[in-house]
Scaffold this active site. Structure first.
Site, short mmCIF file in Angstrom:
data_model
loop_
_atom_site.label_atom_id
_atom_site.label_comp_id
_atom_site.label_asym_id
_atom_site.label_seq_id
_atom_site.Cartn_x
_atom_site.Cartn_y
_atom_site.Cartn_z
N GLU A 170 3.29 -2.53 4.14
CA GLU A 170 3.93 -1.20 4.14
C GLU A 170 5.19 -1.24 3.27
O GLU A 170 5.95 -2.19 3.31
CB GLU A 170 4.30 -0.84 5.59
CG GLU A 170 4.87 0.55 5.74
CD GLU A 170 5.24 0.89 7.19
OE1 GLU A 170 5.45 -0.02 8.01
OE2 GLU A 170 5.35 2.10 7.49
N LYS B 60 0.88 8.37 6.27
CA LYS B 60 1.14 7.98 7.66
C LYS B 60 1.21 9.23 8.55
O LYS B 60 1.96 10.16 8.27
CB LYS B 60 2.46 7.21 7.72
CG LYS B 60 2.78 6.54 9.03
CD LYS B 60 4.12 5.82 8.88
CE LYS B 60 4.40 4.83 9.96
NZ LYS B 60 5.64 4.09 9.68
N CYS C 51 1.08 1.26 10.08
CA CYS C 51 2.04 0.79 11.08
C CYS C 51 2.02 1.55 12.41
O CYS C 51 1.13 1.37 13.21
CB CYS C 51 3.43 0.73 10.47
SG CYS C 51 4.49 -0.45 11.34
O1 LIG Z 1 5.55 0.58 16.37
C1 LIG Z 1 6.44 -0.23 16.11
O2 LIG Z 1 6.96 -0.92 16.96
C2 LIG Z 1 6.94 -0.41 14.71
C3 LIG Z 1 6.48 0.69 13.81
C4 LIG Z 1 7.06 0.60 12.46
O3 LIG Z 1 7.86 -0.24 12.15
C5 LIG Z 1 6.62 1.55 11.45
O4 LIG Z 1 5.88 2.48 11.74
O5 LIG Z 1 7.03 1.38 10.29
#
Ligand SMILES: O=C(O)CCC(=O)C(=O)O
Length: 269
Positions: A43, A112, A153
């Site tokens: 990411e 996202k 993510c």
């Molecule tokens: O869900 C998480 O704990 C981290 C999510 C995250 O870092 C993101 O979505 O970039």
């Protein structure tokens, strides 16, 4: 073909896009030389992971980073899941993953869907929605190896989204991701395994390598879980390439022996 080699490039980010591109080129070329046919990136690999930088680093789909990724896929004759980058469109910024086929054609674009807005006391506060706009669409790539789902993510925390992908035919799901040092140790491994197990898919999470001096300290620990729910590959926090053989016959046999997807009772819930 029922079997293919996946590679996840766990690399450190940088403030310098050219330097990040040089690192990506090196890692992707090595993975391709080692036989990987599908290669992924983390990411926000071309942008510091911070609300302070997303708009400054953002590019349109016809910008230099997408062109760079397309050329890289074509040159190495691989499918490339290009991690994610900040994408500028109509004045809005999205956290977007572009994917490419062997000729460099864009075959998927995932924005996202679930923005990372959390406030864990004594741990981490992050509000992506201060600068980013959420996407709406599910992303499934049609490849010569079968259907590959892509999400980003925090999307991983919403099981319904992944069940929908599995029911739409995804056999492998790739998640460019960057958990942190609070939620990473607590939730990373178990979440990736259970998304694989529940949906009887291969599930691959591609983190950046950890950089203690960067603006965001990523957990690392990129991993590939099998449809049985065990890890077939798992990195530590350092830069590395993680390889996994994705065996769709094995996936079919798990689904036959333990027919979870068939035993659902959607009329009841
Ligand atoms: O869900 C998480 O704990 C981290 C999510 C995250 O870092 C993101 O979505 O970039």
């Amino acid at each position: 073909m029922r079997m293919f080699k996946l590679a996840l490039c766990q690399i450190k980010g940088s403030f310098d896009k050219k330097e990040s591109m040089a690192t990506v080129t090196r890692y992707v070329e090595t993975a391709a030389e080692n036989g990987a046919q599908v290669i992924s990136l983390p990411e926000m690999w071309n942008c510091p992971y911070s609300n302070d930088y997303f708009r400054e680093y953002a590019e349109a789909e016809d910008g230099p980073t997408v062109k760079f990724l397309s050329d890289l896929a074509a040159k190495n004759d691989i499918y490339l899941i290009g991690g994610s980058i900040p994408e500028l469109d109509g004045g809005k910024v999205y956290n977007t993953s572009f994917s490419f086929d062997r000729s460099g054609q864009i075959i998927g674009k995932h924005r996202k869907v679930h923005l990372f807005d959390i406030d864990v006391k004594g741990g981490i506060r992050f509000m992506e929605s201060d600068t980013l706009t959420a996407g709406k669409d599910m992303t499934i790539l049609d490849t010569e190896f079968g259907k590959i789902g892509v999400a980003i993510c925090y999307d991983v925390r919403f099981p319904e989204w992944f069940r929908k992908m599995a029911l739409a035919g995804a056999k492998l799901i790739v998640l460019p991701a960057a958990f942190n040092m609070t939620t990473g140790p607590a939730h990373w491994d178990i979440t990736m395994r259970v998304r694989a197990l529940d949906n009887q898919v291969y599930f691959a999470a591609n983190s950046p390598a950890r950089d203690e001096n960067g603006p965001y300290v990523a957990y690392g620990n990129s991993c590939i879980a099998s449809p049985w729910g065990d890890f077939i590959a798992h990195a530590d926090e350092k830069e590395s390439i993680l390889y996994g053989d994705i065996d769709l016959d094995y996936e079919d046999s798990v689904r036959e022996q333990l027919p979870l997807l068939k035993h659902r009772r959607p009329e009841l819930y």
